[in-house]
Design a protein around this motif. Structure first.
Motif, mmCIF file in Angstrom:
data_model
loop_
_atom_site.group_PDB
_atom_site.id
_atom_site.type_symbol
_atom_site.label_atom_id
_atom_site.label_comp_id
_atom_site.label_asym_id
_atom_site.label_seq_id
_atom_site.Cartn_x
_atom_site.Cartn_y
_atom_site.Cartn_z
ATOM 1 N N LEU A 72 4.509 -3.084 -15.148
ATOM 2 C CA LEU A 72 3.631 -1.953 -14.805
ATOM 3 C C LEU A 72 2.256 -2.427 -14.340
ATOM 4 O O LEU A 72 1.703 -1.913 -13.368
ATOM 5 C CB LEU A 72 3.482 -1.001 -16.002
ATOM 6 N N SER A 73 1.739 -3.434 -15.040
ATOM 7 C CA SER A 73 0.431 -3.972 -14.686
ATOM 8 C C SER A 73 0.472 -4.586 -13.278
ATOM 9 O O SER A 73 -0.436 -4.390 -12.470
ATOM 10 C CB SER A 73 0.028 -5.007 -15.736
ATOM 11 N N TYR A 74 1.551 -5.304 -13.007
ATOM 12 C CA TYR A 74 1.736 -5.910 -11.676
ATOM 13 C C TYR A 74 1.775 -4.832 -10.596
ATOM 14 O O TYR A 74 1.053 -4.900 -9.597
ATOM 15 C CB TYR A 74 3.035 -6.725 -11.678
ATOM 16 N N LYS A 75 2.583 -3.802 -10.841
ATOM 17 C CA LYS A 75 2.751 -2.765 -9.822
ATOM 18 C C LYS A 75 1.516 -1.886 -9.661
ATOM 19 O O LYS A 75 1.354 -1.217 -8.646
ATOM 20 C CB LYS A 75 3.981 -1.907 -10.138
ATOM 21 N N SER A 76 0.659 -1.898 -10.672
ATOM 22 C CA SER A 76 -0.531 -1.058 -10.546
ATOM 23 C C SER A 76 -1.657 -1.812 -9.830
ATOM 24 O O SER A 76 -2.756 -1.286 -9.695
ATOM 25 C CB SER A 76 -0.988 -0.558 -11.913
ATOM 26 N N GLY A 77 -1.396 -3.038 -9.385
ATOM 27 C CA GLY A 77 -2.397 -3.703 -8.546
ATOM 28 C C GLY A 77 -2.736 -5.136 -8.913
ATOM 29 O O GLY A 77 -3.393 -5.823 -8.145
ATOM 30 N N ARG A 78 -2.302 -5.616 -10.094
ATOM 31 C CA ARG A 78 -2.596 -7.016 -10.439
ATOM 32 C C ARG A 78 -1.578 -7.918 -9.757
ATOM 33 O O ARG A 78 -0.667 -8.462 -10.399
ATOM 34 C CB ARG A 78 -2.549 -7.209 -11.957
ATOM 35 N N TRP A 79 -1.767 -8.080 -8.459
ATOM 36 C CA TRP A 79 -0.751 -8.758 -7.648
ATOM 37 C C TRP A 79 -0.543 -10.218 -8.029
ATOM 38 O O TRP A 79 0.520 -10.786 -7.791
ATOM 39 C CB TRP A 79 -1.096 -8.629 -6.164
ATOM 40 N N TYR A 104 15.329 -8.924 -1.021
ATOM 41 C CA TYR A 104 14.685 -8.100 -2.048
ATOM 42 C C TYR A 104 14.756 -6.635 -1.657
ATOM 43 O O TYR A 104 15.002 -6.303 -0.490
ATOM 44 C CB TYR A 104 13.216 -8.534 -2.203
ATOM 45 N N ILE A 105 14.525 -5.773 -2.626
ATOM 46 C CA ILE A 105 14.424 -4.331 -2.332
ATOM 47 C C ILE A 105 13.019 -4.095 -1.769
ATOM 48 O O ILE A 105 12.029 -4.303 -2.471
ATOM 49 C CB ILE A 105 14.610 -3.484 -3.615
ATOM 50 N N PRO A 106 12.922 -3.679 -0.504
ATOM 51 C CA PRO A 106 11.591 -3.515 0.093
ATOM 52 C C PRO A 106 10.908 -2.227 -0.365
ATOM 53 O O PRO A 106 11.580 -1.250 -0.708
ATOM 54 C CB PRO A 106 11.899 -3.447 1.591
ATOM 55 N N SER A 107 9.581 -2.247 -0.361
ATOM 56 C CA SER A 107 8.833 -1.024 -0.680
ATOM 57 C C SER A 107 8.932 -0.065 0.496
ATOM 58 O O SER A 107 8.971 -0.490 1.647
ATOM 59 C CB SER A 107 7.352 -1.341 -0.888
ATOM 60 N N THR A 108 8.930 1.214 0.207
ATOM 61 C CA THR A 108 8.879 2.192 1.292
ATOM 62 C C THR A 108 7.426 2.274 1.774
ATOM 63 O O THR A 108 6.509 1.859 1.055
ATOM 64 C CB THR A 108 9.308 3.585 0.799
ATOM 65 N N LEU A 112 4.008 1.482 -0.333
ATOM 66 C CA LEU A 112 3.203 0.388 0.201
ATOM 67 C C LEU A 112 1.756 0.851 0.387
ATOM 68 O O LEU A 112 0.812 0.139 0.039
ATOM 69 C CB LEU A 112 3.785 -0.036 1.550
ATOM 70 N N GLU A 113 1.608 2.057 0.909
ATOM 71 C CA GLU A 113 0.261 2.603 1.122
ATOM 72 C C GLU A 113 -0.447 2.831 -0.212
ATOM 73 O O GLU A 113 -1.635 2.567 -0.363
ATOM 74 C CB GLU A 113 0.340 3.926 1.888
ATOM 75 N N GLU A 114 0.322 3.300 -1.175
ATOM 76 C CA GLU A 114 -0.251 3.605 -2.484
ATOM 77 C C GLU A 114 -0.666 2.327 -3.226
ATOM 78 O O GLU A 114 -1.726 2.245 -3.830
ATOM 79 C CB GLU A 114 0.826 4.339 -3.278
ATOM 80 N N ARG A 115 0.215 1.314 -3.142
ATOM 81 C CA ARG A 115 0.029 0.100 -3.934
ATOM 82 C C ARG A 115 -0.763 -0.978 -3.196
ATOM 83 O O ARG A 115 -1.437 -1.792 -3.807
ATOM 84 C CB ARG A 115 1.431 -0.423 -4.295
ATOM 85 N N GLY A 116 -0.635 -0.970 -1.888
ATOM 86 C CA GLY A 116 -1.358 -1.956 -1.087
ATOM 87 C C GLY A 116 -0.606 -3.253 -0.882
ATOM 88 O O GLY A 116 -1.047 -4.119 -0.142
ATOM 89 N N PHE A 117 0.512 -3.437 -1.560
ATOM 90 C CA PHE A 117 1.318 -4.638 -1.316
ATOM 91 C C PHE A 117 2.785 -4.353 -1.627
ATOM 92 O O PHE A 117 3.099 -3.463 -2.395
ATOM 93 C CB PHE A 117 0.804 -5.831 -2.132
#
Ligand SMILES: [Zn+2]
Length: 209
Positions: A72-79, A104-108, A112-117
């Motif tokens: 969760l921490s990773y997906k919330s921006g701690r890339w 890999y399963i790509p982000s939609t 991508l816009e929401e998460r930035g990566f």
């Protein structure tokens, strides 16, 4: 040693850093504390292997506790946490050898816009470097490709979640969390439509059913 300790103390003072999971003070160069790292890495790999008609699915652990918080921490921006998650896949690969081609399963576009990566792409890139597997973007979210849906055949494709132009016969696919399995089913069926005969799926965490 004394100098190194003093230097570390000075760095900690000027660049305070805390564990992404529990908030404990850690060295400026670390991402999570030793306790969290040990607890997570010793929670897997899971011995459960799911053999499906279309693919085999391997899990690192269950989606709970510190592993869940890490994801969760990773997906919330701690890339930067991608390196830690990538290491868990490496450990899983030691037990269950993968096929040489990695995807890999790509982000939609919206996530991508929401998460930035693209969170799985980042892990896959690092994993490819460390494991020697060849990375290929084999899956494309169908939503991102609406402009090509011009004829009936193309429109039919739009009801599917992913499509693929990858013609490899054996594919290693990674994703972070397995909940209902719908994403994996859609992804594997896209890979099989384009020619894959065997797919090995590696998942970091399986949601508790
Ligand atoms: Zn911690």
């Amino acid at each position: 040693m004394q100098i190194k300790d003093n230097l570390e103390r000075a760095l900690n003072f000027f660049f305070p850093n805390e564990c992404a999971i529990c908030g404990t003070d850690i060295k400026p160069s670390s991402l999570i504390c030793d306790n969290c790292r040990i607890e997570i890495s010793s929670s897997g790999p899971s011995v459960t292997v799911e053999k499906h008609k279309c693919c085999d699915v391997y899990y690192f652990s269950i989606y709970d506790g510190k592993l869940r918080e890490l994801i969760l921490s990773y997906k919330s921006g701690r890339w930067r946490l991608h390196k830690i998650l990538s290491r868990l896949f490496l450990k899983l690969f030691e037990y269950y050898p993968p096929y040489p081609l990695l995807t890999y399963i790509p982000s939609t576009t919206s996530s991508l816009e929401e998460r930035g990566f693209d969170h799985m792409k980042l892990i896959a890139k690092h994993l490819s470097k460390k494991s020697g597997l060849v990375l290929k973007k084999a899956l494309i979210p169908a939503k991102d490709d609406r402009q090509y849906g011009k004829n009936m055949l193309e429109r039919k494709k739009l009801s599917e979640k992913y499509y693929s132009h990858c013609t490899s016969k054996e594919i290693t696919l990674i994703d972070d969390v397995y909940t209902t399995g719908a994403t994996i089913r859609d992804a594997v069926s896209a890979l099989r439509r384009s020619g894959a005969a065997k797919v090995k799926v590696y998942i970091l965490a399986k949601a508790k059913g």
